[in-house]
Design an enzyme around this catalytic site. Structure first.
Site, PDB file in Angstrom:
ATOM      1  N   ASP A   1       0.830  -1.208   0.000  1.00 51.01           N
ATOM      2  CA  ASP A   1       0.000   0.000   0.000  1.00 51.01           C
ATOM      3  C   ASP A   1       0.871   1.266   0.000  1.00 51.01           C
ATOM      4  O   ASP A   1       1.528   1.561   1.005  1.00 51.01           O
ATOM      5  CB  ASP A   1      -0.880  -0.056   1.257  1.00 51.01           C
ATOM      6  CG  ASP A   1      -1.740   1.168   1.415  1.00 51.01           C
ATOM      7  OD1 ASP A   1      -1.941   1.902   0.425  1.00 51.01           O
ATOM      8  OD2 ASP A   1      -2.245   1.397   2.539  1.00 51.01           O
TER       9      ASP A   1
ATOM     10  N   ASP B   1      -1.906   5.966  -5.125  1.00 45.90           N
ATOM     11  CA  ASP B   1      -2.167   5.042  -4.033  1.00 45.90           C
ATOM     12  C   ASP B   1      -2.573   3.664  -4.538  1.00 45.90           C
ATOM     13  O   ASP B   1      -3.646   3.492  -5.112  1.00 45.90           O
ATOM     14  CB  ASP B   1      -3.274   5.622  -3.148  1.00 45.90           C
ATOM     15  CG  ASP B   1      -3.611   4.694  -2.018  1.00 45.90           C
ATOM     16  OD1 ASP B   1      -2.780   3.846  -1.679  1.00 45.90           O
ATOM     17  OD2 ASP B   1      -4.721   4.800  -1.471  1.00 45.90           O
TER      18      ASP B   1
END
Lengths: 46, 339
Positions: free
Chosen positions: B39, B225
């Site tokens: 992430d 992201d």
């Protein structure tokens, strides 16, 4: 020198819930922020 | 609504309900395997602990500290709030292996409490954050910082290739640590400087619908992201965008599009560093089967994240499946190229 990490693509939780007909119930009844509000006093300060 | 408190985000902005790509890591000696979301929108590593009795933990692999000879007890507590779930645990250090590379004394969280149903159905066990250290809830170096410190990578760069088309012979996705693979992208790389070292935050010039400069006309901030699947932006802008692409709201906050109309829907273009990144409707719409019916869901989502530099847009998997992304910690920049 290049390190390769294979990534696997899976169905998202949302997708699984939707397929099982549980998404609306999950979003309505299992919102963790509801839990936080109800049990906020149980958490340590901060 | 996530808010800024004393210069730090008081709440992580992501829920992992939409996360789709994960990979394997190994913790401890001998190694214990876990699947994690890599992430770029967070900086912590956590996996469930064997001491966790939450329903979510029961359904996932759990770390057994007492079976690891390289485990180092820390004792400090940590807590992470995500958009759709939170967890509490204790911190630890142990040997981490990712893709065959060993990182010693990696700080990580052992989650002992994962209430609610948010993580119950997740296919992944934990999360491995790859953003800057300032975003970390857990004190200590994030994984890639340790890789750089311990010089296990030659270049301070990692890159993501995410494939939307699972039927082809290509991998479903790949994280490359220490560089890029030219076979996975075409054309030149467009480098964008990081504007704030927390998330992988960059300046976005504008967002246009069918060539009309509709949103962010004077520039705005965006984060790249891999931990979220959609493209998100400020509520007002996203609601207008949903109207422009003909998406209708449902009673649970999603936006549906008539699949028959897909070919007639406008392109959406993100301008970054003077270069246009255009998504067609086939690219920004997510298709899902519901029984024998095909659903077409908008790939845009309203999320309000206010920062000193203005509201953030989030370029998630819907964007990153079309564009190869490179994260350069050496020169604090993000590179994008056609995947």
């Amino acid at each position: 020198a290049l390190v390769r990490v294979p990534l696997k693509r899976v169905r998202s939780v949302r997708s699984q819930l939707r397929a099982d007909g549980l998404l609306q119930e999950f979003l309505t009844d299992h919102r963790p922020d509801m839990f936080s509000r109800r049990y906020a006093q149980c958490f340590p300060p901060g | 609504t996530p808010s800024l408190r004393l210069g730090r985000y008081s709440e992580k902005i992501y829920n992992y309900m939409d996360a789709q790509y994960y990979g394997e890591i190994t913790l401890g000696t001998p190694g214990q395997n876990f699947s994690v979301i890599f992430d770029t929108g967070s900086s912590d590593l956590w996996v469930p602990s064997t001491y966790c009795v939450s329903q979510a933990c029961a359904l996932h692999r759990r770390f057994r500290a007492f079976e690891s000879s390289s485990f180092r007890h820390d004792g400090r507590m940590f807590g992470i709030n995500y958009g759709s779930g939170h967890l509490l645990g204790v911190m630890a250090r142990d040997t981490l292996k990712v893709g065959g590379v060993t990182v010693l004394n990696q700080e990580f969280g052992e989650s002992v409490y994962e209430p609610g149903a948010a993580f119950v159905m997740a296919k992944f066990d934990g999360v491995l954050g790859m953003a800057y250290p300032s975003l970390a809830e857990i004190l200590g170096n994030p994984f890639f910082d340790n890789m750089m410190t311990q010089k296990t990578v030659e270049e301070k760069v990692f890159s993501f290739y995410l494939n939307r088309k699972t039927s082809s012979g290509n991998p479903q996705g790949e994280l490359l640590l220490g560089g890029t693979d030219e076979a996975l992208y075409s054309g030149p790389i467009n480098w964008l400087p990081v504007t704030a070292k927390g998330y992988w935050q960059i300046k976005m010039d504008s967002v246009a619908v069918q060539g009309m400069n509709s949103f962010c006309p004077n520039g705005c901030q965006a984060i790249v992201d891999t931990g979220t699947s959609l493209i998100a932006g400020p509520t007002n802008d996203i609601l207008s965008l949903q109207q422009l692409i003909g998406a209708s709201p449902t009673n649970i906050g999603e936006y549906l599009i008539d699949c028959v109309r897909l070919s007639s829907l406008p392109h959406v273009t993100f301008v970054l560093g003077g270069k246009e990144y255009t998504l067609t409707s086939e690219q920004y719409v997510r298709k899902e089967m519901l029984g024998d019916r095909e659903l077409c869901l908008s790939g845009f989502q309203a999320v309000d994240i206010i920062t000193p530099a203005g509201p953030l847009w989030i370029l998630g998997d819907v964007f990153l499946t079309e564009f190869y992304s490179i994260f350069d910690r050496g020169q604090d920049r993000v590179g994008l190229a056609t995947a």
